[in-house]
Scaffold this motif. Structure first.
Motif, PDB file in Angstrom:
ATOM      1  N   GLN A  77       0.830  -1.205   0.000  1.00 52.87           N
ATOM      2  CA  GLN A  77       0.000   0.000   0.000  1.00 52.87           C
ATOM      3  C   GLN A  77       0.868   1.260   0.000  1.00 52.87           C
ATOM      4  OE1 GLN A  77      -2.325  -0.604   3.535  1.00 52.87           O
ATOM      5  NE2 GLN A  77      -3.979  -1.664   2.452  1.00 52.87           N
ATOM      6  N   VAL A  80       2.513   1.833  -3.444  1.00 52.46           N
ATOM      7  CA  VAL A  80       1.487   2.349  -4.359  1.00 52.46           C
ATOM      8  C   VAL A  80       1.188   3.811  -4.060  1.00 52.46           C
ATOM      9  CG1 VAL A  80      -0.951   2.192  -5.008  1.00 52.46           C
ATOM     10  CG2 VAL A  80       0.428   0.116  -4.848  1.00 52.46           C
ATOM     11  N   ARG A 196      -0.887  -0.952  -9.047  1.00 56.01           N
ATOM     12  CA  ARG A 196      -1.169  -1.961  -8.016  1.00 56.01           C
ATOM     13  C   ARG A 196      -0.750  -3.349  -8.488  1.00 56.01           C
ATOM     14  NH1 ARG A 196      -6.455   0.516  -7.496  1.00 56.01           N
ATOM     15  NH2 ARG A 196      -6.462   2.002  -5.766  1.00 56.01           N
ATOM     16  N   SER A 200       2.214  -5.460  -6.701  1.00 55.93           N
ATOM     17  CA  SER A 200       1.868  -6.764  -6.142  1.00 55.93           C
ATOM     18  C   SER A 200       2.799  -7.850  -6.675  1.00 55.93           C
ATOM     19  CB  SER A 200       0.418  -7.095  -6.484  1.00 55.93           C
ATOM     20  OG  SER A 200       0.077  -8.380  -6.012  1.00 55.93           O
TER      21      SER A 200
END
Length: 205
Positions: A77, A80, A196, A200
């Motif tokens: 998070q 990002v 994202r 990831s």
């Protein structure tokens, strides 16, 4: 009426606004003084000559870019969040960023954001070359996306346009996909989804 009270920050704010709207070439001491309702001599007193003013704008832009801080609970998070903030900052001040680039200070400008990314990829367990690859992949994704956005904005009107090109046949009989591709791209949503997915994949052990 000529203003008497004026601060250096006000001069830089007004100068930055002129550059954002019209580019560095449009920034003259006379025009800046007119914007501020003051005398040209007052501008010189606060920031020196035009070159000194441009240098001050470049320094200020680098400071503002260096203020990017991650938010979120997990490393993913937070990476990002840095990418999205960096994207937003680059999009809102292209003329000022170009001035930084022209002075050969781009790498220095990006260093604080890179350091923030390094901290987060370390927290995710990456080290060495793999950590470096993750940091650069995120940085290149942001910069590349901004360049594509700018290119699309500057390109001539396309004929035929996307809305004319996508139908049942070109979309392989997927009408929902055809309708979606015929609509203008939501670049903010697209950037968020792509970054994202990238982050990831990069942070997966």
């Amino acid at each position: 009426m000529t203003r008497t009270a004026l601060t250096r920050d006000e001069v830089l704010d007004a100068a930055a606004a002129l550059v954002r709207q019209h580019g560095p070439a449009a920034l003259t001491m006379r025009k800046l003084a007119a914007e501020l309702g003051t005398a040209v001599t007052s501008i010189y007193w606060h920031v020196g000559n035009r070159e000194s003013l441009l240098d001050a704008l470049v320094e200020r832009t680098m400071e503002e870019m260096g203020a990017i801080r991650p938010t979120g609970r997990t490393p993913e998070q937070r990476v990002v969040s840095v990418a999205r903030r960096l994207h937003r900052e680059l999009r809102t001040r292209p003329q000022l960023i170009a001035m930084v680039h022209e002075r050969g200070l781009t790498e220095r400008m990006f260093l604080p954001a890179q350091q923030a990314l390094v901290h987060e990829v370390h927290a995710a367990g990456l080290r060495g070359a793999r950590a470096a690859e993750a940091v650069r992949a995120v940085q290149f994704q942001v910069i590349g996306f901004v360049l594509v956005e700018r290119n699309r904005e500057r390109s001539p009107v396309q004929s035929p346009g996307e809305h004319e090109l996508w139908d049942e046949v070109t979309a392989e009989h997927d009408p929902a996909l055809a309708r979606a591709l015929a609509r203008p791209a939501d670049t903010e949503k697209l950037f968020a989804a792509s970054v994202r997915a990238l982050v990831s994949a990069l942070l997966t052990p």
